[in-house]
Design a protein around this motif. Structure first.
Motif, mmCIF file in Angstrom:
data_model
loop_
_atom_site.group_PDB
_atom_site.id
_atom_site.type_symbol
_atom_site.label_atom_id
_atom_site.label_comp_id
_atom_site.label_asym_id
_atom_site.label_seq_id
_atom_site.Cartn_x
_atom_site.Cartn_y
_atom_site.Cartn_z
ATOM 1 N N GLN A 96 -6.056 1.273 2.038
ATOM 2 C CA GLN A 96 -5.294 0.129 1.547
ATOM 3 C C GLN A 96 -6.213 -1.053 1.265
ATOM 4 O O GLN A 96 -6.040 -1.782 0.290
ATOM 5 C CB GLN A 96 -4.242 -0.245 2.597
ATOM 6 C CG GLN A 96 -3.149 -1.152 2.096
ATOM 7 C CD GLN A 96 -1.902 -1.091 2.965
ATOM 8 O OE1 GLN A 96 -0.879 -0.579 2.551
ATOM 9 N NE2 GLN A 96 -1.978 -1.595 4.186
ATOM 10 N N THR A 105 -3.420 3.435 -6.141
ATOM 11 C CA THR A 105 -2.546 3.299 -4.979
ATOM 12 C C THR A 105 -3.144 4.021 -3.777
ATOM 13 O O THR A 105 -3.972 4.939 -3.922
ATOM 14 C CB THR A 105 -1.141 3.845 -5.299
ATOM 15 O OG1 THR A 105 -0.206 3.386 -4.336
ATOM 16 C CG2 THR A 105 -1.102 5.364 -5.334
ATOM 17 N N VAL A 142 -8.013 -0.594 -2.007
ATOM 18 C CA VAL A 142 -7.121 -0.916 -3.127
ATOM 19 C C VAL A 142 -7.071 -2.432 -3.330
ATOM 20 O O VAL A 142 -7.182 -2.926 -4.459
ATOM 21 C CB VAL A 142 -5.701 -0.344 -2.889
ATOM 22 C CG1 VAL A 142 -4.717 -0.887 -3.923
ATOM 23 C CG2 VAL A 142 -5.731 1.180 -2.946
ATOM 24 N N ASN A 180 4.302 -3.349 -5.182
ATOM 25 C CA ASN A 180 4.809 -3.581 -6.535
ATOM 26 C C ASN A 180 6.313 -3.805 -6.477
ATOM 27 O O ASN A 180 7.068 -2.990 -5.953
ATOM 28 C CB ASN A 180 4.474 -2.412 -7.453
ATOM 29 C CG ASN A 180 4.681 -2.766 -8.909
ATOM 30 O OD1 ASN A 180 5.808 -2.957 -9.361
ATOM 31 N ND2 ASN A 180 3.592 -2.871 -9.661
ATOM 32 N N ASN A 202 1.929 1.056 -4.918
ATOM 33 C CA ASN A 202 2.382 0.900 -3.536
ATOM 34 C C ASN A 202 3.630 0.033 -3.524
ATOM 35 O O ASN A 202 3.995 -0.582 -4.523
ATOM 36 C CB ASN A 202 1.293 0.247 -2.682
ATOM 37 C CG ASN A 202 0.261 1.252 -2.210
ATOM 38 O OD1 ASN A 202 -0.686 1.527 -2.922
ATOM 39 N ND2 ASN A 202 0.449 1.797 -1.023
ATOM 40 N N THR A 249 3.859 8.599 -0.573
ATOM 41 C CA THR A 249 3.722 7.795 -1.789
ATOM 42 C C THR A 249 2.907 8.537 -2.839
ATOM 43 O O THR A 249 3.236 8.525 -4.028
ATOM 44 C CB THR A 249 3.048 6.437 -1.481
ATOM 45 O OG1 THR A 249 3.923 5.666 -0.670
ATOM 46 C CG2 THR A 249 2.764 5.655 -2.753
ATOM 47 N N THR A 275 -2.082 6.075 -0.116
ATOM 48 C CA THR A 275 -0.940 6.774 0.471
ATOM 49 C C THR A 275 -1.250 7.232 1.889
ATOM 50 O O THR A 275 -2.365 7.630 2.202
ATOM 51 C CB THR A 275 -0.521 7.986 -0.386
ATOM 52 O OG1 THR A 275 0.653 8.574 0.169
ATOM 53 C CG2 THR A 275 -1.613 9.045 -0.462
ATOM 54 N N SER A 304 -0.798 -1.313 -9.331
ATOM 55 C CA SER A 304 -0.581 -0.574 -8.084
ATOM 56 C C SER A 304 0.827 -0.019 -8.018
ATOM 57 O O SER A 304 1.772 -0.642 -8.499
ATOM 58 C CB SER A 304 -0.809 -1.476 -6.870
ATOM 59 O OG SER A 304 -0.503 -0.766 -5.679
#
Length: 428
Positions: free
Chosen positions: A192, A133, A195, A217, A214, A139, A135, A212
């Motif tokens: 991001q 993930t 990922v 999901n 984030n 998060t 962040t 993931s």
């Protein structure tokens, strides 16, 4: 529950599969085929329920019979085993809905902890699962603590080096064990993108059981619907008549969850999408042009996102419900104005932090006299201790869990935004 890929309608999966794989083909987001609707009498019945009972009911309406109700109840009760939302009056017709009373002092505890329960449910064969993930601040801590020491689960978190607060960093980069943290010399958008690239790599997905956490999901997103119902239940009937909710927006998962609550029948009059200087969405809503700029660092760093992942879900919901995007309130707030709003809130007796201050500013400007407004408090002011103390000239004491974290060494890897290096770490 059936969901479809927003980039390929014909790729359809059930809830558990969507949670397991995170993204569909071509990095498409999953979205429910059927959107549950509650009638007015059902809403009234649910408002009388306690938070946990109601949350089980809401989630069961989306998940259906994929998870036995007794198990779902167990997962919800375990995930939400901390104080729920609190409504704090600020002015006559504006209150803050505080969502930061969980273990990592941020609203993301709700979604991350529910997702951890679902991943455990899925992992009956004890296969290795890798949670990857990115962040922009909160998060990371919520996901790390939700999965900390979880059996056969490895968590890898990417974050922009030097662009989150030290306390945010300390809360998840000091854990070790099954938590790997990687500081990227770049922006959150670059994190991001790394990922997304990983999810497009077949070798990685097969060898690491990649997933993931984030807000891409679906499990995290659905869990967040629950606190909108609770916020509505906590205000009085008069305040519910013309309710406007202002949301500090980064990846737009929180707004998506609120809109899903409205689509179910929760009578929220309107929402305000509040951003900082990273104003891709406000500019789009004003001009009709989607034109992300390079990410700008601000004092509301969790919103320093110029390419919000969840925006396609927002557009899809407006399309499906035949709502008009122009009914969505919006705006952006500079650091200078955010600072002024923090001082105004302090003058009214409420100590806030930059993200909530952005949402408050736009709510205060756009709310009508006959309306009642909530702005979301998404993180505890202590997570931005230095900023808040310097602006407001106050002292904020650290909660016990942050005191322990603040003394621990940071265990992160430090790398350039290079996918080959990320892949090597993931495969190690």
């Amino acid at each position: 529950m059936k969901l479809y890929n927003l980039k390929n309608y014909y790729e359809q999966v059930n809830f558990l599969k969507a949670v397991k794989i995170g993204l569909g083909e071509n990095q498409g987001l999953f979205f429910p085929i059927d959107l549950p609707i509650l009638h007015k009498n059902q809403i009234e019945e649910m408002i009388e329920m306690d938070f946990l009972t109601r949350s089980v009911k809401i989630l069961s309406m989306f998940i259906g019979n994929e998870i036995e109700i007794s198990k779902l109840k167990k997962y919800v009760y375990h995930a939400f085993s901390f104080p729920g939302p609190k409504i704090i009056p600020v002015t006559k017709n504006i209150s803050c809905c505080e969502l930061f009373h969980g273990p990592t002092l941020a609203f993301k505890d709700f979604g991350a902890r529910f997702m951890a329960q679902i991943i455990s449910h899925l992992n009956k064969k004890n296969n290795i699962v890798t949670i990857l993930t990115a962040t922009s601040g909160d998060t990371g801590a919520a996901v790390a603590h939700a999965f900390y020491k979880a059996k056969n689960v490895r968590v890898v978190i990417l974050y922009p080096q030097g662009k989150i607060s030290l306390l945010q960093e300390k809360l998840f980069c000091t854990l070790g064990e099954n938590i790997t943290t990687i500081a990227i010399d770049g922006s959150f958008d670059e994190c991001q993108e790394l990922v997304k690239t990983a999810f497009h790599d077949d070798e990685l997905r097969k060898k690491t059981g990649l997933n993931s956490a984030n807000s891409i999901n679906i499990s995290r997103l659905l869990a967040q619907i629950c606190y909108y119902f609770e916020a509505y239940a906590l205000i009085n009937p008069e305040q519910r008549r013309n309710l406007v909710i202002s949301i500090p927006c980064g990846n737009f998962g929180n707004l998506t969850a609120g809109l899903l609550a409205k689509s179910m029948g929760l009578p929220i009059k309107s929402f305000i999408a509040a951003t900082n200087a990273n104003d891709t969405v406000p500019r789009f809503l004003k001009t009709g042009l989607w034109k992300p700029y390079n990410c700008i660092s601000t004092i509301s760093n969790a919103m320093d996102i110029s390419r919000p992942n969840n925006w396609p879900r927002v557009e899809e919901l407006f399309h499906r419900k035949k709502w008009k995007l122009k009914t969505l309130g919006f705006g952006s707030v500079s650091d200078e104005i955010t600072t002024e709003e923090l001082l105004k809130l302090k003058h009214m007796g409420y100590i806030s932090e930059p993200h909530a201050a952005v949402a408050y500013k736009l709510l205060r400007e756009q709310i009508q006299n006959h309306e009642f407004g909530l702005f979301l408090g998404t993180a505890h002011p202590v997570k931005f201790k230095n900023i808040v103390e310097n602006i407001l000239n106050v002292k904020i004491s650290l909660p016990k869990n942050l005191k322990l974290s603040s003394k621990m060494p940071i265990l992160s890897h430090y790398i350039k935004p290079d996918f080959s290096k990320i892949k090597k770490i993931l495969l190690s």
